[in-house]
Each structure stands twice: as structure tokens, then as C-alpha cells.
Scaffold this motif. Structure first.
Motif, PDB file in Angstrom:
ATOM      1  N   ILE A 153       0.871  -1.167   0.000  1.00  0.00           N
ATOM      2  CA  ILE A 153       0.000   0.000   0.000  1.00  0.00           C
ATOM      3  C   ILE A 153       0.910   1.219   0.000  1.00  0.00           C
ATOM      4  O   ILE A 153       1.653   1.431   0.959  1.00  0.00           O
ATOM      5  CB  ILE A 153      -0.931   0.002   1.227  1.00  0.00           C
ATOM      6  CG1 ILE A 153      -1.807  -1.247   1.212  1.00  0.00           C
ATOM      7  CG2 ILE A 153      -1.765   1.276   1.266  1.00  0.00           C
ATOM      8  CD1 ILE A 153      -2.631  -1.447   2.475  1.00  0.00           C
ATOM      9  N   PRO A 154       0.878   2.017  -1.065  1.00  0.00           N
ATOM     10  CA  PRO A 154       1.791   3.164  -1.173  1.00  0.00           C
ATOM     11  C   PRO A 154       1.671   4.114   0.016  1.00  0.00           C
ATOM     12  O   PRO A 154       0.569   4.506   0.411  1.00  0.00           O
ATOM     13  CB  PRO A 154       1.345   3.862  -2.464  1.00  0.00           C
ATOM     14  CG  PRO A 154       0.668   2.801  -3.261  1.00  0.00           C
ATOM     15  CD  PRO A 154       0.008   1.913  -2.247  1.00  0.00           C
ATOM     16  N   GLY A 155       2.815   4.434   0.630  1.00  0.00           N
ATOM     17  CA  GLY A 155       2.860   5.392   1.731  1.00  0.00           C
ATOM     18  C   GLY A 155       2.465   4.840   3.085  1.00  0.00           C
ATOM     19  O   GLY A 155       2.457   5.572   4.063  1.00  0.00           O
ATOM     20  N   LEU A 156       2.129   3.547   3.181  1.00  0.00           N
ATOM     21  CA  LEU A 156       1.735   2.962   4.468  1.00  0.00           C
ATOM     22  C   LEU A 156       2.808   1.979   4.929  1.00  0.00           C
ATOM     23  O   LEU A 156       3.111   0.994   4.250  1.00  0.00           O
ATOM     24  CB  LEU A 156       0.387   2.255   4.361  1.00  0.00           C
ATOM     25  CG  LEU A 156      -0.189   1.700   5.663  1.00  0.00           C
ATOM     26  CD1 LEU A 156      -0.392   2.820   6.696  1.00  0.00           C
ATOM     27  CD2 LEU A 156      -1.491   0.976   5.411  1.00  0.00           C
ATOM     28  N   TYR A 157       3.395   2.266   6.078  1.00  0.00           N
ATOM     29  CA  TYR A 157       4.476   1.452   6.643  1.00  0.00           C
ATOM     30  C   TYR A 157       4.084   0.994   8.047  1.00  0.00           C
ATOM     31  O   TYR A 157       3.247   1.621   8.698  1.00  0.00           O
ATOM     32  CB  TYR A 157       5.763   2.270   6.726  1.00  0.00           C
ATOM     33  CG  TYR A 157       6.255   2.745   5.381  1.00  0.00           C
ATOM     34  CD1 TYR A 157       7.196   2.012   4.672  1.00  0.00           C
ATOM     35  CD2 TYR A 157       5.782   3.924   4.823  1.00  0.00           C
ATOM     36  CE1 TYR A 157       7.647   2.446   3.432  1.00  0.00           C
ATOM     37  CE2 TYR A 157       6.227   4.363   3.582  1.00  0.00           C
ATOM     38  CZ  TYR A 157       7.159   3.618   2.902  1.00  0.00           C
ATOM     39  OH  TYR A 157       7.606   4.035   1.687  1.00  0.00           O
ATOM     40  N   ALA A 158       4.687  -0.082   8.528  1.00  0.00           N
ATOM     41  CA  ALA A 158       4.430  -0.561   9.885  1.00  0.00           C
ATOM     42  C   ALA A 158       5.723  -1.095  10.488  1.00  0.00           C
ATOM     43  O   ALA A 158       6.572  -1.640   9.785  1.00  0.00           O
ATOM     44  CB  ALA A 158       3.365  -1.654   9.882  1.00  0.00           C
ATOM     45  N   THR A 159       5.878  -0.910  11.798  1.00  0.00           N
ATOM     46  CA  THR A 159       7.009  -1.459  12.541  1.00  0.00           C
ATOM     47  C   THR A 159       6.534  -1.910  13.910  1.00  0.00           C
ATOM     48  O   THR A 159       5.416  -1.610  14.320  1.00  0.00           O
ATOM     49  CB  THR A 159       8.130  -0.418  12.747  1.00  0.00           C
ATOM     50  OG1 THR A 159       7.677   0.575  13.654  1.00  0.00           O
ATOM     51  CG2 THR A 159       8.542   0.223  11.442  1.00  0.00           C
ATOM     52  N   GLY A 160       7.385  -2.608  14.637  1.00  0.00           N
ATOM     53  CA  GLY A 160       7.107  -2.987  16.022  1.00  0.00           C
ATOM     54  C   GLY A 160       5.831  -3.789  16.188  1.00  0.00           C
ATOM     55  O   GLY A 160       5.559  -4.710  15.430  1.00  0.00           O
ATOM     56  N   ASN A 161       5.021  -3.425  17.184  1.00  0.00           N
ATOM     57  CA  ASN A 161       3.788  -4.154  17.469  1.00  0.00           C
ATOM     58  C   ASN A 161       2.709  -3.944  16.419  1.00  0.00           C
ATOM     59  O   ASN A 161       1.703  -4.628  16.440  1.00  0.00           O
ATOM     60  CB  ASN A 161       3.231  -3.748  18.842  1.00  0.00           C
ATOM     61  CG  ASN A 161       3.983  -4.403  19.970  1.00  0.00           C
ATOM     62  OD1 ASN A 161       4.740  -5.342  19.772  1.00  0.00           O
ATOM     63  ND2 ASN A 161       3.783  -3.918  21.173  1.00  0.00           N
ATOM     64  N   ALA A 162       2.890  -2.983  15.511  1.00  0.00           N
ATOM     65  CA  ALA A 162       1.894  -2.733  14.472  1.00  0.00           C
ATOM     66  C   ALA A 162       2.097  -3.630  13.256  1.00  0.00           C
ATOM     67  O   ALA A 162       1.254  -3.685  12.378  1.00  0.00           O
ATOM     68  CB  ALA A 162       1.938  -1.273  14.041  1.00  0.00           C
ATOM     69  N   MET A 163       3.214  -4.337  13.206  1.00  0.00           N
ATOM     70  CA  MET A 163       3.478  -5.230  12.077  1.00  0.00           C
ATOM     71  C   MET A 163       3.459  -6.673  12.560  1.00  0.00           C
ATOM     72  O   MET A 163       3.564  -6.945  13.757  1.00  0.00           O
ATOM     73  CB  MET A 163       4.837  -4.918  11.440  1.00  0.00           C
ATOM     74  CG  MET A 163       6.038  -5.294  12.280  1.00  0.00           C
ATOM     75  SD  MET A 163       7.646  -4.760  11.634  1.00  0.00           S
ATOM     76  CE  MET A 163       7.822  -5.793  10.211  1.00  0.00           C
ATOM     77  N   ALA A 164       3.271  -7.604  11.630  1.00  0.00           N
ATOM     78  CA  ALA A 164       3.343  -9.020  11.990  1.00  0.00           C
ATOM     79  C   ALA A 164       4.713  -9.289  12.610  1.00  0.00           C
ATOM     80  O   ALA A 164       5.726  -8.787  12.132  1.00  0.00           O
ATOM     81  CB  ALA A 164       3.132  -9.892  10.756  1.00  0.00           C
TER      82      ALA A 164
END
Length: 100
Positions: free
Chosen positions: A54-65
Motif C-alpha cells: 500500500i503506497p505510503g503505508l508502513y508498519a514497525t514494532g507491534n503494528a506489524m506481523a
């Protein structure tokens, strides 16, 4: 984490509270870690239902698998991956913003 080793378990993390002042904090259940966050690619981009980033949408830490799958590494276990993927996401975003 291991408490006061001068005492035998389970008293290493327990002790008398015999002098005030006393303060209270309401505690409620919450998510400490996750193994069910959003899937990401190597650039920390969130992968949508279509299987594409998804362009411009990133996740890290507890927000990512979780990078460890369904294993919980303990308190602070997502800090390293969050810092790493935060750096990667920032670098990736910076490269794509400067190209526009």
C-alpha cells in the motif's frame, strides 16, 4: 526482570509496602505484543489484501506481523525490529519522495 537476587523466589519481586504515601494506577488488560499485525515487505511497507504494498503505508514494532512468527521473545522484544524497520521505512520513503 529477575528482581532482588538477595531473596528466594517468589519474594524477589515482592516486598512489604509499609510506608506511605501510596498512589494507585488503574490497570487493565491490553496487547503487550502481537503476532497478528499487518504483513509487511522488506521495505516495511504494509501489504494489502491484493498482495501488493500500500503506497505510503508502513508498519514497525507491534503494528506489524511479528518477525518471530508466533513466538514471543519477552519484554522489549519488538524494539529492535521496530528501530530497524523504522529506519528502513524512513529510507524507503525518503527515496520515493525525492523522486517526485
Amino acid at each position: 526482570m529477575w528482581g532482588d537476587t538477595a531473596f528466594e523466589a517468589p519474594f524477589r519481586t515482592l516486598g512489604k509496602i509499609d510506608q506511605g504515601p501510596y498512589f494507585a494506577v488503574k490497570m487493565e488488560a491490553g496487547g503487550l505484543g502481537t503476532a497478528g499485525g499487518r504483513k509487511t515487505n522488506a521495505e516495511a511497507q504494509v501489504i494489502g489484501w491484493s498482495g501488493n504494498p500500500i503506497p505510503g503505508l508502513y508498519a514497525t514494532g507491534n503494528a506489524m506481523a511479528a518477525v518471530l512468527g508466533d513466538v514471543y521473545g519477552g519484554a522489549g522484544g519488538t524494539l529492535g525490529s521496530s528501530m530497524t524497520f523504522g529506519y528502513i521505512a524512513g529510507r524507503h520513503l525518503g527515496e520515493h519522495i525525492s523522486n517526485h
